[in-house]
Write a protein that holds these residues in place. Structure first.
Motif, PDB file in Angstrom:
ATOM      1  N   GLU A 104       0.782  -1.088   0.116  1.00 34.90           N
ATOM      2  CA  GLU A 104       0.114  -0.157  -0.082  1.00 34.90           C
ATOM      3  C   GLU A 104       0.964   1.264  -0.074  1.00 34.90           C
ATOM      4  O   GLU A 104       0.704   2.143  -0.801  1.00 34.90           O
ATOM      5  N   ARG A 105       1.972   1.069   0.817  1.00 34.43           N
ATOM      6  CA  ARG A 105       2.875   2.393   0.944  1.00 34.43           C
ATOM      7  C   ARG A 105       3.657   2.331  -0.309  1.00 34.43           C
ATOM      8  O   ARG A 105       3.772   3.468  -1.142  1.00 34.43           O
ATOM      9  N   ALA A 106       3.889   1.561  -1.143  1.00 37.24           N
ATOM     10  CA  ALA A 106       4.715   1.498  -2.437  1.00 37.24           C
ATOM     11  C   ALA A 106       3.778   2.221  -3.616  1.00 37.24           C
ATOM     12  O   ALA A 106       4.304   2.876  -4.500  1.00 37.24           O
ATOM     13  N   LYS A 107       2.502   1.746  -3.377  1.00 41.73           N
ATOM     14  CA  LYS A 107       1.452   2.265  -4.592  1.00 41.73           C
ATOM     15  C   LYS A 107       1.053   3.715  -4.263  1.00 41.73           C
ATOM     16  O   LYS A 107       0.754   4.339  -5.344  1.00 41.73           O
ATOM     17  N   GLY A 108       1.484   4.258  -3.087  1.00 40.51           N
ATOM     18  CA  GLY A 108       1.328   5.593  -2.931  1.00 40.51           C
ATOM     19  C   GLY A 108       2.568   6.692  -3.451  1.00 40.51           C
ATOM     20  O   GLY A 108       2.535   7.694  -3.295  1.00 40.51           O
ATOM     21  N   LEU A 109       3.560   5.958  -3.717  1.00 36.19           N
ATOM     22  CA  LEU A 109       4.903   6.409  -4.109  1.00 36.19           C
ATOM     23  C   LEU A 109       4.732   6.930  -5.709  1.00 36.19           C
ATOM     24  O   LEU A 109       4.203   6.205  -6.594  1.00 36.19           O
ATOM     25  N   PRO A 110       5.547   8.100  -5.978  1.00 33.02           N
ATOM     26  CA  PRO A 110       5.692   8.201  -7.657  1.00 33.02           C
ATOM     27  C   PRO A 110       6.588   7.278  -8.014  1.00 33.02           C
ATOM     28  O   PRO A 110       7.324   6.623  -7.469  1.00 33.02           O
ATOM     29  N   GLU A 111       6.112   7.009  -9.481  1.00 34.58           N
ATOM     30  CA  GLU A 111       6.985   6.105 -10.439  1.00 34.58           C
ATOM     31  C   GLU A 111       8.470   6.113 -10.149  1.00 34.58           C
ATOM     32  O   GLU A 111       8.994   7.137 -10.120  1.00 34.58           O
ATOM     33  N   GLY A 112       8.966   4.908  -9.978  1.00 38.36           N
ATOM     34  CA  GLY A 112      10.499   4.874  -9.811  1.00 38.36           C
ATOM     35  C   GLY A 112      10.955   4.954  -8.648  1.00 38.36           C
ATOM     36  O   GLY A 112      12.164   4.970  -8.402  1.00 38.36           O
ATOM     37  N   THR A 113      10.209   5.390  -7.863  1.00 40.51           N
ATOM     38  CA  THR A 113      10.639   5.684  -6.286  1.00 40.51           C
ATOM     39  C   THR A 113      11.010   4.469  -5.560  1.00 40.51           C
ATOM     40  O   THR A 113      10.235   3.655  -5.317  1.00 40.51           O
ATOM     41  N   PRO A 114      12.223   4.285  -5.027  1.00 40.78           N
ATOM     42  CA  PRO A 114      12.652   2.948  -4.444  1.00 40.78           C
ATOM     43  C   PRO A 114      11.982   2.954  -3.084  1.00 40.78           C
ATOM     44  O   PRO A 114      11.792   3.737  -2.333  1.00 40.78           O
ATOM     45  N   VAL A 115      11.731   1.511  -2.999  1.00 36.54           N
ATOM     46  CA  VAL A 115      11.123   0.953  -1.632  1.00 36.54           C
ATOM     47  C   VAL A 115      12.153   0.529  -0.728  1.00 36.54           C
ATOM     48  O   VAL A 115      12.856  -0.512  -1.153  1.00 36.54           O
ATOM     49  N   ALA A 116      13.073   1.107   0.130  1.00 37.01           N
ATOM     50  CA  ALA A 116      14.019   0.411   0.807  1.00 37.01           C
ATOM     51  C   ALA A 116      13.503   0.165   2.178  1.00 37.01           C
ATOM     52  O   ALA A 116      12.619   0.723   2.788  1.00 37.01           O
ATOM     53  N   ALA A 117      14.281  -0.942   2.500  1.00 37.56           N
ATOM     54  CA  ALA A 117      13.815  -1.636   3.814  1.00 37.56           C
ATOM     55  C   ALA A 117      14.200  -0.586   4.850  1.00 37.56           C
ATOM     56  O   ALA A 117      13.299  -0.474   5.938  1.00 37.56           O
ATOM     57  N   LYS A 118      15.157   0.177   4.819  1.00 35.87           N
ATOM     58  CA  LYS A 118      15.522   1.286   6.096  1.00 35.87           C
ATOM     59  C   LYS A 118      14.357   2.096   6.298  1.00 35.87           C
ATOM     60  O   LYS A 118      14.183   2.403   7.428  1.00 35.87           O
ATOM     61  N   SER A 119      13.498   2.321   5.270  1.00 33.75           N
ATOM     62  CA  SER A 119      12.369   3.414   5.209  1.00 33.75           C
ATOM     63  C   SER A 119      11.091   2.765   6.000  1.00 33.75           C
ATOM     64  O   SER A 119      10.135   3.443   6.039  1.00 33.75           O
ATOM     65  N   LEU A 120      11.196   1.213   6.050  1.00 33.47           N
ATOM     66  CA  LEU A 120       9.891   0.784   6.632  1.00 33.47           C
ATOM     67  C   LEU A 120      10.087   0.134   7.893  1.00 33.47           C
ATOM     68  O   LEU A 120       9.274  -0.433   8.343  1.00 33.47           O
ATOM     69  N   LEU A 121      11.103   0.551   8.653  1.00 32.73           N
ATOM     70  CA  LEU A 121      11.227  -0.068  10.006  1.00 32.73           C
ATOM     71  C   LEU A 121      10.303   0.228  11.214  1.00 32.73           C
ATOM     72  O   LEU A 121      10.107  -0.259  12.102  1.00 32.73           O
ATOM     73  N   HIS A 122       9.490   1.457  10.815  1.00 34.39           N
ATOM     74  CA  HIS A 122       8.550   1.835  11.509  1.00 34.39           C
ATOM     75  C   HIS A 122       7.271   0.883  11.424  1.00 34.39           C
ATOM     76  O   HIS A 122       6.289   0.915  12.169  1.00 34.39           O
ATOM     77  N   LEU A 123       7.157  -0.049  10.504  1.00 32.19           N
ATOM     78  CA  LEU A 123       6.323  -1.101  10.410  1.00 32.19           C
ATOM     79  C   LEU A 123       6.558  -2.613  11.059  1.00 32.19           C
ATOM     80  O   LEU A 123       5.503  -3.043  11.233  1.00 32.19           O
ATOM     81  N   GLY A 124       7.822  -2.691  11.424  1.00 28.89           N
ATOM     82  CA  GLY A 124       8.308  -3.934  11.915  1.00 28.89           C
ATOM     83  C   GLY A 124       9.730  -3.776  12.078  1.00 28.89           C
ATOM     84  O   GLY A 124      10.394  -2.981  11.381  1.00 28.89           O
ATOM     85  N   ASN A 125      10.283  -4.931  12.567  1.00 28.18           N
ATOM     86  CA  ASN A 125      11.743  -5.041  12.851  1.00 28.18           C
ATOM     87  C   ASN A 125      12.322  -5.365  11.348  1.00 28.18           C
ATOM     88  O   ASN A 125      11.864  -5.729  10.429  1.00 28.18           O
ATOM     89  N   ARG A 126      13.667  -5.227  11.341  1.00 29.33           N
ATOM     90  CA  ARG A 126      14.603  -5.558   9.910  1.00 29.33           C
ATOM     91  C   ARG A 126      14.056  -6.818   9.365  1.00 29.33           C
ATOM     92  O   ARG A 126      13.872  -7.045   8.223  1.00 29.33           O
ATOM     93  N   ALA A 127      14.172  -7.700  10.141  1.00 31.36           N
ATOM     94  CA  ALA A 127      14.191  -9.366   9.656  1.00 31.36           C
ATOM     95  C   ALA A 127      12.599  -9.450   9.060  1.00 31.36           C
ATOM     96  O   ALA A 127      12.601  -9.902   8.089  1.00 31.36           O
ATOM     97  N   ALA A 128      11.605  -8.927   9.701  1.00 28.43           N
ATOM     98  CA  ALA A 128      10.397  -8.941   9.240  1.00 28.43           C
ATOM     99  C   ALA A 128      10.045  -8.318   7.910  1.00 28.43           C
ATOM    100  O   ALA A 128       9.262  -8.787   6.987  1.00 28.43           O
ATOM    101  N   VAL A 129      10.615  -6.992   7.942  1.00 28.52           N
ATOM    102  CA  VAL A 129      10.529  -6.381   6.773  1.00 28.52           C
ATOM    103  C   VAL A 129      11.139  -6.794   5.557  1.00 28.52           C
ATOM    104  O   VAL A 129      10.678  -7.053   4.442  1.00 28.52           O
ATOM    105  N   ASP A 130      12.293  -7.549   5.685  1.00 29.97           N
ATOM    106  CA  ASP A 130      13.189  -7.995   4.872  1.00 29.97           C
ATOM    107  C   ASP A 130      12.381  -9.210   4.187  1.00 29.97           C
ATOM    108  O   ASP A 130      12.333  -9.489   2.909  1.00 29.97           O
ATOM    109  N   GLN A 131      11.654 -10.130   5.080  1.00 35.01           N
ATOM    110  CA  GLN A 131      11.047 -11.220   4.649  1.00 35.01           C
ATOM    111  C   GLN A 131       9.905 -10.833   3.905  1.00 35.01           C
ATOM    112  O   GLN A 131       9.529 -11.438   3.037  1.00 35.01           O
TER     113      GLN A 131
END
Length: 214
Positions: free
Chosen positions: A10-37
């Motif tokens: 859902e977050r990725a779909k709200g970004l402009p075309e080509g904007t990278p979805v980086a694991a580091k920017s998603l850590l507010h959603l879960g821990n790094r292992a969970a986000v990577d998975q």
């Protein structure tokens, strides 16, 4: 409660075309292992494209099916996101300025960051670390001309400069000569190879130089 994969998508779909979805920017959603998975699962399903280590892109839906986002847009977004300077290679700059008809066989960009490769579907893009002088005046025509001349090398510099003098506005060509002159002192102290640069203006001819590149 939304699953982590759904939140990321859902977050990725709200970004402009080509904007990278980086694991580091998603850590507010879960821990790094969970986000990577979760990112790996989305890539396996084809809902995200894995562009590089820890970097994912949302495919673009079209009437012909999903496609990779624009490389140019993705590179610009990556530069803004990472705080890097990323510019087209000297070969691409020379082709765009009409200094060569040779079309680069590979997609290469120069960056102030580390060298690495990114994948856009079937296309691989190389980000190559470059010295500061090649990244000067990044997105301006003068910066592009400097990279093009350095790529062309000494043997093709003079005809290229004549072409640039015809095609660039006088102010832009004078800026090119001035920018090259500003680089001379620092580069001489570093003992670099030289590419002679002349503004070919008759009796007022000014000789300057740029470091040569491969």
């Amino acid at each position: 409660m939304q699953r982590l994969t759904e939140q990321i998508l859902e977050r990725a779909k709200g970004l402009p075309e080509g904007t990278p979805v980086a694991a580091k920017s998603l850590l507010h959603l879960g821990n790094r292992a969970a986000v990577d998975q979760a990112l790996s699962r989305l890539a396996e399903r084809g809902q995200l494209l894995r562009a590089g280590r820890g970097v994912y892109l949302l495919p673009v839906a079209s009437r012909f099916g999903a496609r990779a986002p624009s490389v140019e847009l993705a590179v610009q977004a990556l530069a803004a996101q990472r705080g890097e300077v990323i510019v087209s290679s000297g070969a691409a700059a020379a082709n765009r300025l009409g200094l060569t008809t040779q079309v680069p066989a590979r997609s290469v960009y120069l960056t102030s960051g580390r060298s690495r490769k990114m994948r856009f579907g079937k296309q691989t893009v190389e980000l190559r670390h470059a010295p500061r002088w090649q990244l000067a005046l990044a997105q301006r025509p003068v910066g592009e001309a400097i990279r093009a001349l350095a790529w062309l090398g000494p043997d093709r510099a003079e005809p290229a400069l004549r072409t640039l003098k015809r095609r660039l506005p006088p102010a832009a060509f004078n800026e090119l000569v001035a920018a090259a002159a500003d680089m001379v002192g620092a580069q001489r102290r570093k003992g670099r190879a030289w590419l002679m640069l002349s503004n070919s203006s008759g009796s007022n001819s000014l000789m300057s130089c740029l470091p040569a590149t491969s």
